[in-house]
Design a protein around this motif. Structure first.
Motif, PDB file in Angstrom:
ATOM      1  N   ARG A  14     -46.209  -8.887 -51.420  1.00  0.00           N
ATOM      2  CA  ARG A  14     -44.965  -9.102 -51.143  1.00  0.00           C
ATOM      3  C   ARG A  14     -43.542  -7.555 -51.371  1.00  0.00           C
ATOM      4  O   ARG A  14     -42.300  -7.682 -50.855  1.00  0.00           O
ATOM      5  N   LYS A  15     -44.719  -6.222 -51.337  1.00  0.00           N
ATOM      6  CA  LYS A  15     -44.202  -5.280 -51.912  1.00  0.00           C
ATOM      7  C   LYS A  15     -43.635  -4.614 -50.019  1.00  0.00           C
ATOM      8  O   LYS A  15     -43.468  -3.307 -50.742  1.00  0.00           O
ATOM      9  N   GLY A  16     -44.476  -5.154 -49.058  1.00  0.00           N
ATOM     10  CA  GLY A  16     -44.651  -4.545 -47.159  1.00  0.00           C
ATOM     11  C   GLY A  16     -45.576  -3.949 -47.783  1.00  0.00           C
ATOM     12  O   GLY A  16     -45.876  -3.115 -46.451  1.00  0.00           O
ATOM     13  N   ASN A  17     -46.610  -4.007 -48.611  1.00  0.00           N
ATOM     14  CA  ASN A  17     -48.402  -2.945 -48.212  1.00  0.00           C
ATOM     15  C   ASN A  17     -47.823  -1.624 -48.396  1.00  0.00           C
ATOM     16  O   ASN A  17     -48.175  -1.390 -47.602  1.00  0.00           O
ATOM     17  N   PRO A  18     -47.149  -1.226 -49.186  1.00  0.00           N
ATOM     18  CA  PRO A  18     -47.216  -0.036 -49.142  1.00  0.00           C
ATOM     19  C   PRO A  18     -48.313   1.021 -49.452  1.00  0.00           C
ATOM     20  O   PRO A  18     -49.451   0.056 -50.453  1.00  0.00           O
ATOM     21  N   LYS A  19     -48.156   2.360 -49.431  1.00  0.00           N
ATOM     22  CA  LYS A  19     -49.578   3.268 -49.576  1.00  0.00           C
ATOM     23  C   LYS A  19     -49.006   3.147 -51.530  1.00  0.00           C
ATOM     24  O   LYS A  19     -48.474   2.733 -52.088  1.00  0.00           O
ATOM     25  N   TYR A  20     -50.650   2.420 -52.063  1.00  0.00           N
ATOM     26  CA  TYR A  20     -50.592   2.796 -53.788  1.00  0.00           C
ATOM     27  C   TYR A  20     -51.992   3.663 -54.132  1.00  0.00           C
ATOM     28  O   TYR A  20     -52.710   3.970 -53.089  1.00  0.00           O
ATOM     29  N   GLU A  21     -51.584   3.590 -56.072  1.00  0.00           N
ATOM     30  CA  GLU A  21     -53.069   4.241 -55.927  1.00  0.00           C
ATOM     31  C   GLU A  21     -53.255   2.980 -57.638  1.00  0.00           C
ATOM     32  O   GLU A  21     -52.452   3.098 -58.415  1.00  0.00           O
ATOM     33  N   LEU A  22     -54.449   2.515 -57.821  1.00  0.00           N
ATOM     34  CA  LEU A  22     -54.776   2.151 -58.797  1.00  0.00           C
ATOM     35  C   LEU A  22     -55.008   3.020 -59.735  1.00  0.00           C
ATOM     36  O   LEU A  22     -56.359   4.104 -59.703  1.00  0.00           O
ATOM     37  N   VAL A  23     -55.191   2.773 -61.140  1.00  0.00           N
ATOM     38  CA  VAL A  23     -55.719   3.133 -62.498  1.00  0.00           C
ATOM     39  C   VAL A  23     -56.514   2.507 -63.158  1.00  0.00           C
ATOM     40  O   VAL A  23     -56.286   1.082 -63.071  1.00  0.00           O
ATOM     41  N   GLY A  24     -57.807   2.146 -63.178  1.00  0.00           N
ATOM     42  CA  GLY A  24     -58.646   1.483 -63.672  1.00  0.00           C
ATOM     43  C   GLY A  24     -59.696   1.630 -62.735  1.00  0.00           C
ATOM     44  O   GLY A  24     -59.588   1.955 -61.890  1.00  0.00           O
ATOM     45  N   SER A  25     -61.220   0.800 -63.941  1.00  0.00           N
ATOM     46  CA  SER A  25     -62.127   0.937 -62.209  1.00  0.00           C
ATOM     47  C   SER A  25     -61.695  -0.817 -61.984  1.00  0.00           C
ATOM     48  O   SER A  25     -61.129  -1.312 -62.348  1.00  0.00           O
ATOM     49  N   LEU A  80     -53.385  -8.607 -57.610  1.00  0.00           N
ATOM     50  CA  LEU A  80     -52.936  -7.607 -56.816  1.00  0.00           C
ATOM     51  C   LEU A  80     -52.586  -7.525 -55.618  1.00  0.00           C
ATOM     52  O   LEU A  80     -51.556  -6.956 -55.068  1.00  0.00           O
ATOM     53  N   GLN A  81     -53.124  -8.424 -54.223  1.00  0.00           N
ATOM     54  CA  GLN A  81     -53.226  -8.009 -52.989  1.00  0.00           C
ATOM     55  C   GLN A  81     -51.494  -8.810 -52.509  1.00  0.00           C
ATOM     56  O   GLN A  81     -51.055  -8.725 -51.882  1.00  0.00           O
ATOM     57  N   GLN A  82     -51.671  -9.717 -53.689  1.00  0.00           N
ATOM     58  CA  GLN A  82     -50.023 -10.928 -53.408  1.00  0.00           C
ATOM     59  C   GLN A  82     -48.702  -9.869 -53.859  1.00  0.00           C
ATOM     60  O   GLN A  82     -47.966 -10.580 -53.019  1.00  0.00           O
ATOM     61  N   PHE A  83     -49.300  -9.521 -55.021  1.00  0.00           N
ATOM     62  CA  PHE A  83     -48.248  -8.353 -55.288  1.00  0.00           C
ATOM     63  C   PHE A  83     -48.137  -7.235 -54.035  1.00  0.00           C
ATOM     64  O   PHE A  83     -46.193  -6.933 -53.657  1.00  0.00           O
ATOM     65  N   LEU A  84     -48.258  -6.867 -53.552  1.00  0.00           N
ATOM     66  CA  LEU A  84     -48.610  -5.550 -52.743  1.00  0.00           C
ATOM     67  C   LEU A  84     -47.511  -6.457 -51.466  1.00  0.00           C
ATOM     68  O   LEU A  84     -46.693  -5.944 -50.110  1.00  0.00           O
TER      69      LEU A  84
END
Length: 261
Positions: free
Chosen positions: A25-36, A19-23
């Motif tokens: 690449r996206k420029g570390n945007p603000k995000y919300e997670l669905v799931g535990s 997940l952190q690698q993906f973020l």
């Protein structure tokens, strides 16, 4: 409401590193997670990046977490036991349980609401600050707590045994047991209702002030109590030390069917 990147955690096989690698690449945007999110014992975790909301439970026990960063909302439970976290920062709401026992926490930051139980045992907390509502049990034993801040409601039991608390401030209602034994309490503040037993043994309380209802036993042994204040109902018995019966006006005691000396 601010637009956030919505991410199902299962899309990354519940793998925080992916997940952190993906973020990144996206420029570390603000995000919300669905799931535990289970990060138990991940000593490499020191922050959560730009995470704003989690729609699930978050387990951060035994991590190196020091800041929750932009986190504002947890839709399940949040477990921070045995971490070095010192402030909850922007966090406003936790829907289920919040565990901060055995932590370095000094500030609850913007926290206003905990939907179920809240455990602060063996923490460094002195004030509950902006917290208004706890839906379950609130355990403050073995803390240097001095103020309940803006707290108004506890939906379970409240345990303040052997603390230096002197006033309950804005607290109005405790649905289950309230334990203030062996404390420095001098004022019950706005307290009106205790749903079950109320233990005040070895405290410094002199008046019950605005308290009207105790659903179970009221224990006033070894206190300097002088007045029952506005008390109207006790569901079980009032327990007094022998010498206290002489301190309390008899007309106040006569209102109750059962008191034990």
């Amino acid at each position: 409401m601010e637009k956030l990147l919505n991410i199902p955690y299962t899309a990354f096989n519940d793998n925080w590193n992916l997940l952190q690698q993906f973020l990144k690449r996206k420029g570390n945007p603000k995000y919300e997670l669905v799931g535990s999110v289970n990060l138990f014992n991940r000593i490499d975790i020191i922050d959560l990046g730009n995470l704003v909301r989690v729609y699930g439970t978050m387990d951060l026990r035994f991590t190196s977490i020091k800041s929750l960063g932009t986190l504002e909302y947890v839709g399940g439970s949040l477990d921070l036991r045995s971490t070095q976290i010192q402030s909850l920062g922007n966090l406003v709401r936790v829907e289920h349980y919040l565990d901060l026992s055995d932590t370095s926490i000094k500030s609850l930051g913007n926290l206003q609401y905990v939907g179920k139980g809240f455990d602060l045992r063996w923490s460094l907390i002195k004030s509950l600050e902006n917290l208004e509502y706890v839906g379950g049990e609130l355990d403050l034993r073995y803390t240097p707590i001095e103020s309940l801040g803006t707290l108004e409601y506890v939906g379970g039991s409240l345990d303040l045994r052997s603390t230096q608390i002197q006033s309950l401030g804005n607290l109005v209602r405790v649905e289950h047991y309230l334990d203030l034994s062996d404390t420095s309490i001098k004022s019950l503040g706005n307290l009106q209702y205790v749903g079950k037993g109320f233990d005040l043994r070895w405290s410094l309380i002199k008046s019950l002030e605005n308290l009207e209802y105790v659903g179970g036993e009221l224990d006033l042994r070894y206190t300097p109590i002088e007045s029952l204040g506005k008390l109207q109902f006790v569901g079980n018995r009032i327990i007094l030390s022998d010498y206290l019966s002489n301190n309390l006006p008899q007309e106040e005691l006569n209102k109750f069917e059962s008191y034990y000396i």
